[in-house]
Design an enzyme around this catalytic site. Structure first.
Site, short mmCIF file in Angstrom:
data_model
loop_
_atom_site.label_atom_id
_atom_site.label_comp_id
_atom_site.label_asym_id
_atom_site.label_seq_id
_atom_site.Cartn_x
_atom_site.Cartn_y
_atom_site.Cartn_z
N HIS A 1 0.88 -1.34 0.05
CA HIS A 1 -0.19 -0.05 0.14
C HIS A 1 0.92 1.14 -0.04
CE1 HIS A 1 -2.93 -3.00 2.18
NE2 HIS A 1 -3.73 -2.65 1.12
N GLY A 58 -3.22 -2.31 -6.01
CA GLY A 58 -2.25 -3.38 -6.23
C GLY A 58 -2.43 -4.21 -7.25
N LYS A 108 -1.33 -7.43 -7.03
CA LYS A 108 -1.68 -8.97 -6.51
C LYS A 108 -2.72 -9.67 -6.95
CE LYS A 108 -2.05 -10.57 -2.47
NZ LYS A 108 -2.12 -10.27 -0.88
#
Ligand code: PAF
Length: 161
Positions: free
Chosen positions: A36, A146, A148
Site C-alpha cells: 500500500h 495493487g 497482486k
C-alpha cells in the site's frame, strides 16, 4: 496528513487545496503493508495530492463472518500513513458511501464469472460498487490499485475504461 470521517468536511478541504492540482486516489481496506505504501509513493511521484481511503466494504464479502473477522486497526493504519506522502485520509461510514441497500449491477463483460469470481459470486460487483461510489465522490485524476489481485485489476480497468 488530514483525516476525515465526514464526506462534507473531506470534500470541502479537498476542494480548497485542489485548485489546479491533480489528485490520485489509493483505496484500501486497511491493514496497511508495504505494498500500500508503495502505491502511495508511486502516486505521489506523478500527482500533486494523494488521497487514501480505508473502508472495509461489506458488499464485496460473500460471507458475513469473513466481513466481521476482517482485521481492523485504524489507529495503527493512521500512524503508518502519517509517514508517507498521503495528504488526505478518508474514513467513510457505510451510510456516506451507499444511499441504498441495493447493489448496482455493472456490465463487467463476464470477467467476474471466472477464477475467483466462480467461488465468490458477487464479490467483484461489490468491488466495483465501492469504487464507483468513491470515484463519484472524489473525482480523482487517477487511482492506484495493487497488482497482486490481477483479476480485480483487470475488472476495475474494464469498468473504468
Ligand atoms: O483490494 C482491495 O483492498 C479492495 O478490493 C478495494 C480495491 C480497496 C475495494 O474495496
Amino acid at each position: 496528513m488530514k483525516v476525515f470521517k465526514l464526506y462534507s468536511e473531506f470534500d470541502s478541504y479537498l476542494n480548497k487545496i485542489r485548485e489546479n492540482k491533480t489528485v490520485a486516489f489509493v483505496p484500501t481496506m486497511g491493514s496497511l503493508h508495504q505494498a500500500h505504501l508503495d502505491l502511495v509513493e508511486e502516486a505521489s511521484k506523478v500527482y500533486d495530492i494523494v488521497v487514501c481511503s480505508i473502508f472495509v466494504n461489506p458488499r464485496q464479502f460473500n460471507n458475513v463472518v469473513d466481513f466481521k473477522n476482517y482485521p481492523r486497526d485504524i489507529d495503527k493504519d493512521i500512524r503508518i500513513l502519517q509517514n508517507t506522502r498521503c495528504a488526505i485520509l478518508y474514513l467513510p461510514k457505510e451510510s456516506e458511501l451507499y444511499n441504498s441497500e441495493e447493489i448496482e449491477l455493472f456490465d463487467l463483460n463476464k470477467l467476474d464469472n471466472y477464477m475467483e469470481g466462480e467461488y465468490r459470486p458477487g464479490h467483484f460487483q461489490g468491488v466495483v460498487n465501492v469504487i464507483d461510489r468513491f470515484f463519484a465522490l472524489i473525482h480523482p485524476e487517477a487511482a492506484f490499485f495493487g497488482q497482486k489481485d490481477i483479476q480485480q485489476l483487470i475488472i476495475i480497468k474494464y469498468f473504468s475504461s
